[in-house]
Design an enzyme around this catalytic site. Structure first.
Site, PDB file in Angstrom:
ATOM      1  N   SER A 239     111.771  62.786  11.605  1.00  0.00           N
ATOM      2  CA  SER A 239     111.540  64.218  11.800  1.00  0.00           C
ATOM      3  C   SER A 239     111.957  64.582  13.222  1.00  0.00           C
ATOM      4  O   SER A 239     112.301  63.719  14.026  1.00  0.00           O
ATOM      5  CB  SER A 239     110.067  64.548  11.587  1.00  0.00           C
ATOM      6  N   LYS A 240     111.889  65.874  13.509  1.00  0.00           N
ATOM      7  CA  LYS A 240     112.325  66.347  14.827  1.00  0.00           C
ATOM      8  C   LYS A 240     111.556  65.681  15.968  1.00  0.00           C
ATOM      9  O   LYS A 240     112.040  65.586  17.078  1.00  0.00           O
ATOM     10  CB  LYS A 240     112.112  67.854  14.916  1.00  0.00           C
ATOM     11  N   ARG A 241     110.325  65.253  15.671  1.00  0.00           N
ATOM     12  CA  ARG A 241     109.515  64.629  16.723  1.00  0.00           C
ATOM     13  C   ARG A 241     110.089  63.275  17.175  1.00  0.00           C
ATOM     14  O   ARG A 241     109.845  62.810  18.266  1.00  0.00           O
ATOM     15  CB  ARG A 241     108.073  64.442  16.238  1.00  0.00           C
ATOM     16  N   ASP A 242     110.878  62.662  16.305  1.00  0.00           N
ATOM     17  CA  ASP A 242     111.427  61.329  16.629  1.00  0.00           C
ATOM     18  C   ASP A 242     112.728  61.419  17.412  1.00  0.00           C
ATOM     19  O   ASP A 242     113.228  60.421  17.909  1.00  0.00           O
ATOM     20  CB  ASP A 242     111.694  60.547  15.345  1.00  0.00           C
ATOM     21  N   GLY A 243     113.300  62.592  17.495  1.00  0.00           N
ATOM     22  CA  GLY A 243     114.606  62.744  18.145  1.00  0.00           C
ATOM     23  C   GLY A 243     115.319  63.884  17.453  1.00  0.00           C
ATOM     24  O   GLY A 243     114.825  64.417  16.460  1.00  0.00           O
TER      25      GLY A 243
END
Ligand code: GLU
Length: 462
Positions: A239-243
């Site tokens: 997801s966006k939180r991972d990169g």
């Protein structure tokens, strides 16, 4: 001939997971001297936008992935879909369903209350009475009511679906006439001659429905490869939180297409323990049968490593061109070779390269306090003065080695170690203790700027 395709829905931007399956499809088509098509699945007017479709096409352009033929937009193919829907109606393989919304939700509630699977009950499947008034019908396809459907998957092996558990007579055209997702995907793939479908395994559950459409229309089935998702370190879907998930964000961060594509090809595919693949090698070696059965793990350290590798191996003239996008114009800089050699070894991205270059090219506007405390001593001023006098007395100074010779002279005349002068000089030139070799820095900025920077640090610490 192998024909593959990438079929994104333009809801936002090109997702790196999507790009990975696009790359796999591209490589497989190229390897077989086949065709790779791009189809924009833009039938959902509420969620799709022209801008998003353009963003996908632009990303392809940046990456240098070329598709064959014209881009196919599903939104312009209504007549084609209508023709095949009519064919199914004429052949009795599809039918009008007059169930009202209320009736459908009632059916759903009853099934839920009875803890049954919610599905259409086939009420109008063999209807030959008078249709109820005031209802514009949807069109449903006759799906098998028993038995199994086997997806012969090139990654997962045979995946067997029990029709009773997953299928009902699903809608192929809504009451407003618009065709549904699984119907148009199957029709388009068949008409475009796509015979190898490589896509994310989040689509596996759609495949039996698409097979029903293929079979009803008498189309030959393609080979399917459902590629496991990309996961984060916790084993969850990326997801966006991972990169960044937007492909173009990688351009903004300063990664090159070759690094990003090399990174993505290794997410879920391998060839022995080889990590570095040029585009030619990827085309030569890729085979979807080697796609891993399990999810791949996204790891930005690997991307940085690949990116640094490619930067180091990119000729300076190409780097100078690429750096223009990061606001670094070196094209007419007479020392650009020395500058690029000095920074390409130290940067992971083009953006970092541009920052490092600016740190060298711009006169420091402040000095790192910790560095000054650590390395700018009482005797630093006299050593810097001695060095500056040497520089100014020298008429011809061009190469790093010219400056190196002067530094050696000062060191030997003053009877000091190299670090004694090196560290304060580094603070003068760069404002801090890290950075590339000082002789290179001085050769890049030139004699006058070297003297100016020494004068500035002396004035700031007098
Ligand atoms: N349009 C679908 C998506 O963007 C892909 C459909 C397919 O590859 O079959 O997820």
């Amino acid at each position: 001939m192998v024909v593959t395709r990438f079929a994104p829905s333009p809801t936002g931007y090109l997702h790196i997971g999507g790009l990975r399956t696009a790359l796999f499809s591209y490589l497989w088509a190229k390897k077989n001297k086949g065709k790779f098509f791009l189809r924009i699945e833009d039938t959902d007017k509420a969620r799709n936008s022209v801008e998003a479709a353009e963003a996908i096409v632009n990303a392809f352009h940046w990456l240098g992935l070329t598709h064959d033929g014209e881009i196919i937009y599903q939104s312009s193919r209504d007549e084609i879909y209508a023709k095949y829907i009519q064919q199914l109606l004429d052949e009795g393989k599809a039918y009008y369903c007059y169930m009202s919304k209320e009736e459908l939700s009632e059916l759903r509630e009853t099934q839920m209350a009875a803890k049954e699977r919610t599905m259409y009950n086939g009420k109008y499947r063999d209807f030959d009475g008078t249709p109820p008034e005031g209802i514009t019908p949807a069109i449903r396809i006759k799906a098998p009511q028993s038995g199994t459907i086997t997806v012969k998957d090139g990654v997962k092996g045979d995946v067997i679906f029990n029709c009773l558990d997953i299928l009902d007579d699903f809608i192929i055209a809504r009451a407003d006439g618009s065709p549904t997702y699984n119907f148009v995907v199957a029709v388009d793939d068949a008409l475009m001659g796509v015979n190898e479908v490589i896509r994310g395994d989040d689509h596996l559950s759609n495949t039996p429905k698409q097979i029903v459409v293929y079979e009803a229309l008498g189309f030959e089935l393609p080979k399917f490869y459902h590629v496991p998702m990309i996961h984060n370190h916790e084993g969850k879907k990326l997801s966006k939180r991972d990169g960044a998930t937007d492909v173009m964000a990688y351009k903004e961060m300063g990664y090159t297409p070759e690094a990003l594509l090399n990174f993505l090809v290794r997410l879920g595919w391998s060839h022995g323990d080889q990590e570095i693949f040029s585009m030619e090698e990827m085309i030569e070696l890729f085979n979807p049968k080697d796609i891993n059965k399990s999810a791949s793990i996204y790891n930005t350290d690997k991307l940085d490593w690949l990116s640094a590798h490619y930067l180091k191996n990119t000729p300076n003239c190409e780097l100078a061109e690429l750096l223009i996008q990061y606001d670094l114009i070196l094209t007419s800089h007479d020392k650009k070779e020395i500058l690029l050699d000095a920074i390409k070894e130290r940067a992971k991205t083009l953006k970092e390269m541009a920052l490092l270059a600016k740190e060298i090219l711009e006169t420091p506007s402040f000095y790192d306090e910790k560095a000054v405390k650590k390395a700018y001593k009482e005797d630093s001023a006299s050593m810097l003065n001695a060095f500056s006098a040497k520089v100014s007395a020298c008429a011809e100074l061009h190469l790093p080695s010219d400056y190196h010779t002067l530094m050696e002279e000062v060191v030997s005349e003053l009877g000091i170690g190299f670090g004694k002068i090196g560290q304060p000089l580094r603070i003068a030139l760069l404002g801090k203790l890290s950075g590339p070799g000082l002789d290179s820095v001085m050769a890049i900025i030139g004699k006058d700027e070297t003297i100016l920077r020494i004068t500035n640090v002396l004035a700031a610490h007098s």
